[in-house]
Design a protein around this motif. Structure first.
Motif, PDB file in Angstrom:
ATOM      1  N   SER A 170      14.207 -20.374  -2.752  1.00 48.51           N
ATOM      2  CA  SER A 170      13.679 -19.936  -1.471  1.00 48.51           C
ATOM      3  C   SER A 170      12.296 -20.542  -1.292  1.00 48.51           C
ATOM      4  N   VAL A 171      11.837 -20.643  -0.045  1.00 49.72           N
ATOM      5  CA  VAL A 171      10.528 -21.249   0.212  1.00 49.72           C
ATOM      6  C   VAL A 171       9.425 -20.456  -0.471  1.00 49.72           C
ATOM      7  N   ASN A 172       9.456 -19.138  -0.308  1.00 53.91           N
ATOM      8  CA  ASN A 172       8.439 -18.287  -0.909  1.00 53.91           C
ATOM      9  C   ASN A 172       8.504 -18.332  -2.433  1.00 53.91           C
ATOM     10  N   GLY A 173       9.732 -18.274  -2.988  1.00 52.59           N
ATOM     11  CA  GLY A 173       9.907 -18.303  -4.435  1.00 52.59           C
ATOM     12  C   GLY A 173       9.502 -19.631  -5.047  1.00 52.59           C
ATOM     13  N   LEU A 174       9.814 -20.738  -4.350  1.00 53.05           N
ATOM     14  CA  LEU A 174       9.437 -22.061  -4.849  1.00 53.05           C
ATOM     15  C   LEU A 174       7.927 -22.194  -4.920  1.00 53.05           C
ATOM     16  N   ARG A 175       7.249 -21.683  -3.900  1.00 51.00           N
ATOM     17  CA  ARG A 175       5.784 -21.728  -3.898  1.00 51.00           C
ATOM     18  C   ARG A 175       5.215 -20.883  -5.032  1.00 51.00           C
ATOM     19  N   LEU A 176       5.832 -19.742  -5.293  1.00 48.69           N
ATOM     20  CA  LEU A 176       5.387 -18.881  -6.386  1.00 48.69           C
ATOM     21  C   LEU A 176       5.422 -19.638  -7.706  1.00 48.69           C
ATOM     22  N   LYS A 216      -3.813 -16.593  -7.165  1.00 47.14           N
ATOM     23  CA  LYS A 216      -4.675 -17.583  -6.519  1.00 47.14           C
ATOM     24  C   LYS A 216      -5.659 -16.843  -5.622  1.00 47.14           C
ATOM     25  N   VAL A 217      -6.828 -17.424  -5.444  1.00 47.74           N
ATOM     26  CA  VAL A 217      -7.908 -16.703  -4.768  1.00 47.74           C
ATOM     27  C   VAL A 217      -7.571 -16.347  -3.321  1.00 47.74           C
ATOM     28  N   ASP A 218      -6.883 -17.242  -2.584  1.00 52.78           N
ATOM     29  CA  ASP A 218      -6.614 -16.935  -1.179  1.00 52.78           C
ATOM     30  C   ASP A 218      -5.677 -15.742  -1.042  1.00 52.78           C
ATOM     31  N   ALA A 219      -4.636 -15.704  -1.882  1.00 55.30           N
ATOM     32  CA  ALA A 219      -3.678 -14.604  -1.819  1.00 55.30           C
ATOM     33  C   ALA A 219      -4.303 -13.298  -2.284  1.00 55.30           C
ATOM     34  N   TRP A 220      -5.014 -13.343  -3.410  1.00 55.71           N
ATOM     35  CA  TRP A 220      -5.593 -12.102  -3.922  1.00 55.71           C
ATOM     36  C   TRP A 220      -6.717 -11.590  -3.030  1.00 55.71           C
ATOM     37  N   SER A 221      -7.513 -12.497  -2.473  1.00 52.63           N
ATOM     38  CA  SER A 221      -8.609 -12.070  -1.597  1.00 52.63           C
ATOM     39  C   SER A 221      -8.070 -11.318  -0.386  1.00 52.63           C
ATOM     40  N   PHE A 222      -7.001 -11.826   0.216  1.00 51.39           N
ATOM     41  CA  PHE A 222      -6.451 -11.148   1.391  1.00 51.39           C
ATOM     42  C   PHE A 222      -5.804  -9.823   1.001  1.00 51.39           C
ATOM     43  N   GLU A 223      -5.013  -9.851  -0.075  1.00 50.94           N
ATOM     44  CA  GLU A 223      -4.335  -8.628  -0.511  1.00 50.94           C
ATOM     45  C   GLU A 223      -5.335  -7.548  -0.900  1.00 50.94           C
ATOM     46  N   HIS A 224      -6.352  -7.938  -1.659  1.00 51.00           N
ATOM     47  CA  HIS A 224      -7.283  -6.955  -2.200  1.00 51.00           C
ATOM     48  C   HIS A 224      -8.438  -6.640  -1.245  1.00 51.00           C
ATOM     49  N   GLU A 241       8.824 -10.303   8.637  1.00 56.51           N
ATOM     50  CA  GLU A 241       8.090 -10.295   7.381  1.00 56.51           C
ATOM     51  C   GLU A 241       9.030 -10.252   6.184  1.00 56.51           C
ATOM     52  N   ILE A 242       8.517 -10.727   5.070  1.00 57.04           N
ATOM     53  CA  ILE A 242       9.258 -10.673   3.811  1.00 57.04           C
ATOM     54  C   ILE A 242       9.043  -9.286   3.222  1.00 57.04           C
ATOM     55  N   LYS A 243      10.093  -8.507   3.086  1.00 55.59           N
ATOM     56  CA  LYS A 243       9.968  -7.115   2.659  1.00 55.59           C
ATOM     57  C   LYS A 243       9.691  -6.981   1.163  1.00 55.59           C
ATOM     58  N   LYS A 244      10.301  -7.842   0.361  1.00 49.49           N
ATOM     59  CA  LYS A 244      10.133  -7.777  -1.085  1.00 49.49           C
ATOM     60  C   LYS A 244       9.750  -9.145  -1.617  1.00 49.49           C
ATOM     61  N   HIS A 245       8.958  -9.143  -2.697  1.00 46.09           N
ATOM     62  CA  HIS A 245       8.583 -10.434  -3.248  1.00 46.09           C
ATOM     63  C   HIS A 245       9.809 -11.146  -3.821  1.00 46.09           C
ATOM     64  N   VAL A 246       9.774 -12.475  -3.712  1.00 47.67           N
ATOM     65  CA  VAL A 246      10.929 -13.309  -4.043  1.00 47.67           C
ATOM     66  C   VAL A 246      10.637 -14.121  -5.297  1.00 47.67           C
ATOM     67  N   TRP A 247      11.572 -14.095  -6.224  1.00 45.74           N
ATOM     68  CA  TRP A 247      11.422 -14.841  -7.471  1.00 45.74           C
ATOM     69  C   TRP A 247      12.218 -16.145  -7.475  1.00 45.74           C
ATOM     70  N   SER A 248      13.260 -16.210  -6.684  1.00 50.24           N
ATOM     71  CA  SER A 248      14.153 -17.365  -6.721  1.00 50.24           C
ATOM     72  C   SER A 248      13.442 -18.643  -6.285  1.00 50.24           C
ATOM     73  N   PRO A 249      13.443 -19.689  -7.118  1.00 53.27           N
ATOM     74  CA  PRO A 249      12.811 -20.956  -6.727  1.00 53.27           C
ATOM     75  C   PRO A 249      13.590 -21.692  -5.645  1.00 53.27           C
ATOM     76  N   THR A 303       1.064 -10.594  -4.096  1.00 52.61           N
ATOM     77  CA  THR A 303      -0.073 -11.126  -3.342  1.00 52.61           C
ATOM     78  C   THR A 303       0.358 -12.320  -2.502  1.00 52.61           C
ATOM     79  N   LEU A 304       1.240 -13.163  -3.032  1.00 53.56           N
ATOM     80  CA  LEU A 304       1.747 -14.293  -2.268  1.00 53.56           C
ATOM     81  C   LEU A 304       2.574 -13.811  -1.077  1.00 53.56           C
ATOM     82  N   ARG A 305       3.414 -12.810  -1.297  1.00 55.89           N
ATOM     83  CA  ARG A 305       4.245 -12.262  -0.211  1.00 55.89           C
ATOM     84  C   ARG A 305       3.371 -11.746   0.931  1.00 55.89           C
ATOM     85  N   ILE A 306       2.317 -11.027   0.588  1.00 57.59           N
ATOM     86  CA  ILE A 306       1.439 -10.450   1.610  1.00 57.59           C
ATOM     87  C   ILE A 306       0.699 -11.548   2.369  1.00 57.59           C
TER      88      ILE A 306
END
Length: 387
Positions: free
Chosen positions: A221-227, A133-141, A211-219, A195-198
């Motif tokens: 979790s809040v971060n994983g569900l959003r992913l 998504k543009v917001d995540a990639w724009s900040f990361e990159h 901070e979230i140290k590693k990206h999360v895949w599990s749906p 990019t979402l984690r960052i």
């Protein structure tokens, strides 16, 4: 930096003046630069629609004739290749410069070609439907990568990210298998969740949360569900379900053709994008840095020492490289339109010669080989002592 001026002896103030003068030489972005972007957009669209046309052709032939294996795979692979190139073009040739704001200051261009409006809201499905998504990639990159190049805070620091592999007891042959397999799935497996984690960590830092140290895949979790909800499922649903179903009037065979070819195109697009993106800053002759830059001149120096170009010079050549073959120029001036990199490339090369700095420019295939050597742990990034 053998044979070249050592980092601490480079006249960074003069280097800054020389590089800043490039913008004066080039002048402000114009309608001609915007027309060039539209040309690159047309080329990418042509490849994409050619791919879908070939799916229609293949499905029509299967309905009315007996299609042999050779003809089937010739058409299928051609369709997948075209769609893959169109996919990479949409990201590298269009989305990348627009999100850097390269065309923001050109008068009277449609708002959808500006960084503020491109691929936002519902326009995501029109402008740039992807795993990211543009917001995540724009900040990361645009922020973390460009302004922390070669540091541990650089999210694209391959050496740092692959410590788990290079310090493991995994045999070398298996490391190569892992890396080559990774190239075909790196966007959904690594880039989207990272990019979402960052981006989430940016919000968490403001709220003084860990901070979230590693990206999360599990749906679960809040971060994983959003992913899954915002990143992966919309792309999977539209690209691999909805679009193939549009071929249903030609029968379920056509739907399966579309699904198979779309899947192959995705693997090709991942491999293509990996090939032109990752080697830009990752090889045994590229430098890393332990501290942030302190001046603009030092920033410019690091972009030169931490980047590499591929072959450059013509629109078709630059198109297939996603204009990432001008990586040194892009990192010096990330907000410039694509067409201006062709003009400034020889100037930057002359400035590097003037300051006795190495200007790396080689075949993308050679740089891929060097990158893989770094990724499996056979080489390491160079380090400037005390920097």
């Amino acid at each position: 930096m053998t044979g070249y001026t050592p980092y601490n002896k480079v006249n960074k103030e003069q280097l800054q003046r020389d590089i800043d003068n490039i913008k004066i030489t080039l002048g402000a972005p114009s309608q001609e630069d915007f027309k060039h972007l539209l040309k690159m957009e047309r080329w990418g669209r042509i490849f994409t629609f050619t791919g879908y046309f070939l799916i229609l052709l293949l499905s029509y032939l299967e309905l009315h004739y007996t299609v042999g294996t050779f003809i089937f795979w010739t058409i299928a692979l051609s369709a997948a290749s075209c769609m893959g190139i169109g996919n990479v073009s949409r990201w590298a040739n269009i989305t990348h410069p627009i999100l850097h704001g390269a065309y923001d200051k050109i008068p009277n261009i449609p708002a959808r070609y500006t960084s503020k409006y491109y691929a936002t809201g519902k326009r995501r499905y029109i402008d740039w439907l992807d795993w990211l998504k543009v917001d995540a990639w724009s900040f990361e990159h645009n922020i973390m990568h460009h302004y922390h190049l070669g540091e541990d805070d650089d999210p694209d620091n391959v050496e740092y990210n692959l410590k788990w592999l290079t310090t493991s007891k995994i045999p070398m042959w298996l490391r190569y298998v892992i890396i080559y397999g990774f190239t075909m799935v790196w966007k959904p497996v690594y880039y989207a969740p990272n990019t979402l984690r960052i981006l989430d960590n940016k919000t968490r830092k403001r709220s003084k949360l860990p901070e979230i140290k590693k990206h999360v895949w599990s749906p679960f979790s809040v971060n994983g569900l959003r992913l899954w909800k915002e990143y992966l499922l919309p792309y999977i649903g539209i690209k691999f379900i909805l679009i193939p179903l549009l071929f249903l009037p030609l029968g379920w065979g056509a739907v399966l053709n579309a699904l198979l070819i779309t899947f192959m195109a995705e693997l090709m697009a991942n491999s293509h994008s990996f090939t032109v993106i990752v080697p830009n800053h990752s090889a045994g002759d590229i430098y890393r840095f332990d501290t942030p830059h302190k001046t603009q001149g030092e920033f410019y120096l690091r972009q030169i020492m931490g980047s590499v170009n591929y072959r450059t010079g013509t629109n078709p050549l630059d198109f297939v490289h996603g204009w990432l073959n001008y990586q040194i120029e892009h990192h010096l001036f990330p907000t410039l339109p694509l067409s201006q990199y062709q003009k400034m490339q020889p100037i930057v090369k002359e400035i590097c010669a003037k300051h006795n700095l190495e200007y790396r420019q080689e075949s993308v295939f050679k740089r891929v080989r060097m990158t893989v050597e770094l990724m499996v742990g056979k080489t390491k990034l160079l380090k400037v002592e005390g920097v």
